[in-house]
Design a protein around this motif. Structure first.
Motif, PDB file in Angstrom:
ATOM      1  N   UNK B 271       0.826  -1.219   0.000  1.00  0.00           N
ATOM      2  CA  UNK B 271       0.000   0.000   0.000  1.00  0.00           C
ATOM      3  C   UNK B 271       0.856   1.263   0.000  1.00  0.00           C
ATOM      4  N   UNK B 272       1.753   1.390  -0.977  1.00  0.00           N
ATOM      5  CA  UNK B 272       2.563   2.605  -1.076  1.00  0.00           C
ATOM      6  C   UNK B 272       1.674   3.787  -1.460  1.00  0.00           C
ATOM      7  N   UNK B 273       2.149   4.990  -1.118  1.00  0.00           N
ATOM      8  CA  UNK B 273       1.339   6.198  -1.316  1.00  0.00           C
ATOM      9  C   UNK B 273       1.807   7.020  -2.504  1.00  0.00           C
ATOM     10  N   UNK B 274       0.887   7.819  -3.043  1.00  0.00           N
ATOM     11  CA  UNK B 274       1.214   8.785  -4.081  1.00  0.00           C
ATOM     12  C   UNK B 274       1.833   8.119  -5.293  1.00  0.00           C
ATOM     13  N   UNK B 275       2.892   8.734  -5.821  1.00  0.00           N
ATOM     14  CA  UNK B 275       3.482   8.219  -7.054  1.00  0.00           C
ATOM     15  C   UNK B 275       4.535   7.132  -6.805  1.00  0.00           C
ATOM     16  N   UNK B 276       4.694   6.690  -5.549  1.00  0.00           N
ATOM     17  CA  UNK B 276       5.672   5.615  -5.274  1.00  0.00           C
ATOM     18  C   UNK B 276       5.269   4.322  -5.967  1.00  0.00           C
ATOM     19  N   UNK B 277       6.261   3.539  -6.317  1.00  0.00           N
ATOM     20  CA  UNK B 277       6.050   2.191  -6.864  1.00  0.00           C
ATOM     21  C   UNK B 277       6.651   1.184  -5.891  1.00  0.00           C
ATOM     22  N   UNK B 278       6.167  -0.057  -5.965  1.00  0.00           N
ATOM     23  CA  UNK B 278       6.772  -1.136  -5.177  1.00  0.00           C
ATOM     24  C   UNK B 278       6.693  -2.435  -5.972  1.00  0.00           C
ATOM     25  N   UNK B 279       7.710  -3.253  -5.818  1.00  0.00           N
ATOM     26  CA  UNK B 279       7.722  -4.586  -6.421  1.00  0.00           C
ATOM     27  C   UNK B 279       8.022  -5.589  -5.318  1.00  0.00           C
ATOM     28  N   UNK B 280       7.208  -6.629  -5.263  1.00  0.00           N
ATOM     29  CA  UNK B 280       7.393  -7.671  -4.249  1.00  0.00           C
ATOM     30  C   UNK B 280       7.731  -8.977  -4.965  1.00  0.00           C
ATOM     31  N   UNK B 281       8.853  -9.565  -4.593  1.00  0.00           N
ATOM     32  CA  UNK B 281       9.306 -10.809  -5.204  1.00  0.00           C
ATOM     33  C   UNK B 281       9.085 -11.945  -4.216  1.00  0.00           C
ATOM     34  N   UNK B 282       8.392 -12.972  -4.668  1.00  0.00           N
ATOM     35  CA  UNK B 282       8.208 -14.175  -3.864  1.00  0.00           C
ATOM     36  C   UNK B 282       9.286 -15.152  -4.337  1.00  0.00           C
ATOM     37  N   UNK B 290      10.961  -6.996  -0.907  1.00  0.00           N
ATOM     38  CA  UNK B 290      10.142  -5.858  -1.340  1.00  0.00           C
ATOM     39  C   UNK B 290      11.057  -4.699  -1.692  1.00  0.00           C
ATOM     40  N   UNK B 291      10.853  -4.110  -2.864  1.00  0.00           N
ATOM     41  CA  UNK B 291      11.659  -2.943  -3.240  1.00  0.00           C
ATOM     42  C   UNK B 291      10.725  -1.816  -3.653  1.00  0.00           C
ATOM     43  N   UNK B 292      10.831  -0.697  -2.952  1.00  0.00           N
ATOM     44  CA  UNK B 292      10.016   0.456  -3.316  1.00  0.00           C
ATOM     45  C   UNK B 292      10.901   1.621  -3.704  1.00  0.00           C
ATOM     46  N   UNK B 293      10.374   2.483  -4.562  1.00  0.00           N
ATOM     47  CA  UNK B 293      11.139   3.639  -5.010  1.00  0.00           C
ATOM     48  C   UNK B 293      10.376   4.401  -6.066  1.00  0.00           C
ATOM     49  N   UNK B 294      11.091   5.269  -6.759  1.00  0.00           N
ATOM     50  CA  UNK B 294      10.486   6.118  -7.782  1.00  0.00           C
ATOM     51  C   UNK B 294      10.373   5.343  -9.097  1.00  0.00           C
ATOM     52  N   UNK B 295       9.134   5.117  -9.534  1.00  0.00           N
ATOM     53  CA  UNK B 295       8.896   4.316 -10.729  1.00  0.00           C
ATOM     54  C   UNK B 295       8.827   5.117 -12.007  1.00  0.00           C
ATOM     55  N   UNK B 296       9.083   6.404 -11.918  1.00  0.00           N
ATOM     56  CA  UNK B 296       9.036   7.254 -13.109  1.00  0.00           C
ATOM     57  C   UNK B 296       9.906   8.478 -12.863  1.00  0.00           C
ATOM     58  N   UNK B 297      10.011   9.330 -13.888  1.00  0.00           N
ATOM     59  CA  UNK B 297      10.810  10.550 -13.755  1.00  0.00           C
ATOM     60  C   UNK B 297      12.074  10.460 -14.601  1.00  0.00           C
ATOM     61  N   UNK B 298      12.491  11.600 -15.135  1.00  0.00           N
ATOM     62  CA  UNK B 298      13.657  11.633 -16.015  1.00  0.00           C
ATOM     63  C   UNK B 298      14.931  11.115 -15.366  1.00  0.00           C
ATOM     64  N   UNK B 299      15.435  11.790 -14.306  1.00  0.00           N
ATOM     65  CA  UNK B 299      16.703  11.348 -13.722  1.00  0.00           C
ATOM     66  C   UNK B 299      16.609   9.938 -13.114  1.00  0.00           C
TER      67      UNK B 299
END
Lengths: 313, 313
Positions: B271-282, B290-299
């Motif tokens: 349940x990440x918030x706003x524009x955050x992304x998360x990927x969960x590997x089983x 679990x890895x969360x971070x910025x899933x978009x943006x130029x830099x």
């Protein structure tokens, strides 16, 4: 690859058991009192049964392992402080023979990183140590991917025992002593839990991260370390009234390594529960990356060791 | 390495600007109407100023970039469906010349993965595409580290626009239409937001992950996809009464790719918030990562592209 494994605790055993699935052969394995070496491949199941029955994997001298015909030495003996022996000596013996080393043992890269890298410079062998920081969490690979100079800070919860104790204290309102005894009964805490609850283990991991970020120069003695042993339940109650909780946080910045209990918002990214670990990377161009997962355990740590083996050229 | 960059949107521009810091030279850059090629290194700042002033980076033919003397083609043209052109053709041209390709464009590996790998098999060039799944989140590298066969499932929140809309709807009790308009004002949603809110973008990323797990065989058409466009605010209110919320979840298992709004506990890892992304590997041996971070943006996306460049042999 042909693997020689020093150490037959939970991690060494798991590496031996999982190696064939990853396409590798175990040609030697040692515990503190014996070893078995077989160039055609050690019968791992038999060796581990022997250890269960007799206390040792085999009748050979543990030092024979260092002379065996292997490609990669997996160093999984217990972490020791100061001179990091016998792990450091084992690593040195492998590098002198131009063999690769994969560490599960934190000692050599936390206490003698510069010595390790001096040996690497004179060897055709490489040293990798993903398993030493957060076990299954790919902390070192992530720093390598971002680039050490572009990681501006690393924060994390890197000791599952301390986190289990803090989580239970906060949730159940129980005292430190009570929860610690419970953790020992469950096997989450060791009989002598000082390494975990005094912050030493977390500081070793922070020191390894600092060495990766700066290319060396750090030892455990440089870290400021405060554990959770004197934390009263009342502090956790007060935090909860304010929507916060306490976590044992490792912080690595260009000003050094700091380990201490810190207040964090109750649902903060860093507020993982139970034995979970988390590492948060502050980066120059990609904001924050957070990685959580199992920071301990035989198969979890072995999977990081075997991922390192696959990264060797 | 000498980089040729196809595409001068937010990602292409950021790659061009950050390349020198990573030790690479930009020898060509193209947008849809023009290009600049210079074997001694493109004056990036000048080219981007020209684009701002005149609408294009230079007066050369964009196709000249494909014939330039580069080591790595960075393909950062917009993702297209179906034949994935012009991205696929650009990739093919580079591989035919035995050059490496790093993709920011999802089309070739989501729509034509098997065609891409057939070209790779006949080339000395490699193709990497970390930036296509979750931008700064090292999703592909993590699967490679664990080993594709040992990742049993991948779940995630992989579209920041849809997640921003859902987060705002739940938090403020506002309607989908209201929040979408707000997101468009903020630049979080595009004028035509269908790619994001209908789940297409998330499904493309899931399809790429499925291709990595299975070694190919998947295209967008095989995915089951449901977006967030018909989600009433009342559904979020009902979820909240029960301590839950709704997220647009991508799920990749051995039975395929599924994208749909799902109920998750309010403070769940996913349940990440706003524009955050998360990927969960089983995973098979290391539980969940679990890895969360910025899933978009130029830099953020450019940093993943440049990490891929560093991973090339």
């Amino acid at each position: 690859m042909r693997l020689a494994i020093m150490g037959a605790g939970a991690v060494g055993r798991s590496v031996a058991e999982l190696a064939p699935e990853y396409g590798h052969d175990v040609v030697a394995i040692a515990d503190s009192s014996g070893a078995v070496v077989d160039a055609d491949g050690v019968a791992v199941e038999d060796a581990l049964e022997r250890k269960a029955d007799t206390g040792t994997v085999g009748s050979a001298d543990p030092d024979d392992v260092l002379g065996a015909s292997y490609d990669v030495l997996v160093e999984a003996t217990p972490t020791t402080l100061g001179d990091a022996e016998p792990g450091f000596g084992n690593l040195a013996a492998a590098l002198e023979r131009d063999r690769h080393v994969v560490l599960a043992n934190k000692g050599p890269v936390a206490e003698r990183y510069d010595d390790v890298m001096a040996l690497v410079a004179d060897s055709d062998g490489e040293v990798r140590f993903e398993a030493t920081v957060g076990a299954a969490i790919p902390a070192i690979a992530t720093i390598e991917g971002v680039g050490p100079s572009r990681v501006t800070a690393v924060r994390g919860v890197l000791n599952g025992t301390a986190n289990f104790v803090l989580t239970r204290m906060a949730k159940e309102g129980l005292s430190y002593e009570h929860v610690l005894a419970e953790a020992q009964d469950l096997g989450v805490a060791e009989a002598d839990p000082s390494f975990d609850v005094e912050g030493t283990d977390a500081a070793l991991k922070g020191t390894i991260v600092a060495n990766v970020l700066d290319g060396g120069g750090h030892t455990l003695g440089d870290a400021s370390v405060e554990g959770i042993t004197v934390l009263p339940t009342s502090a956790l109650d007060l935090a909860a009234e304010d929507g916060r909780t306490v976590r044992l946080i490792v912080e690595v910045t260009r000003s050094g390594v700091h380990v201490a209990p810190r207040l964090v918002p109750e649902h903060d990214t860093l507020a993982v529960s139970g034995t979970m670990n988390i590492v948060q990377f502050e980066t120059e161009h990609a904001d924050r990356l957070n990685i959580s997962g199992r920071g301990a355990g035989g198969p979890e740590t072995a999977s990081a060791v075997l991922a390192d083996v696959d990264r060797l050229d």
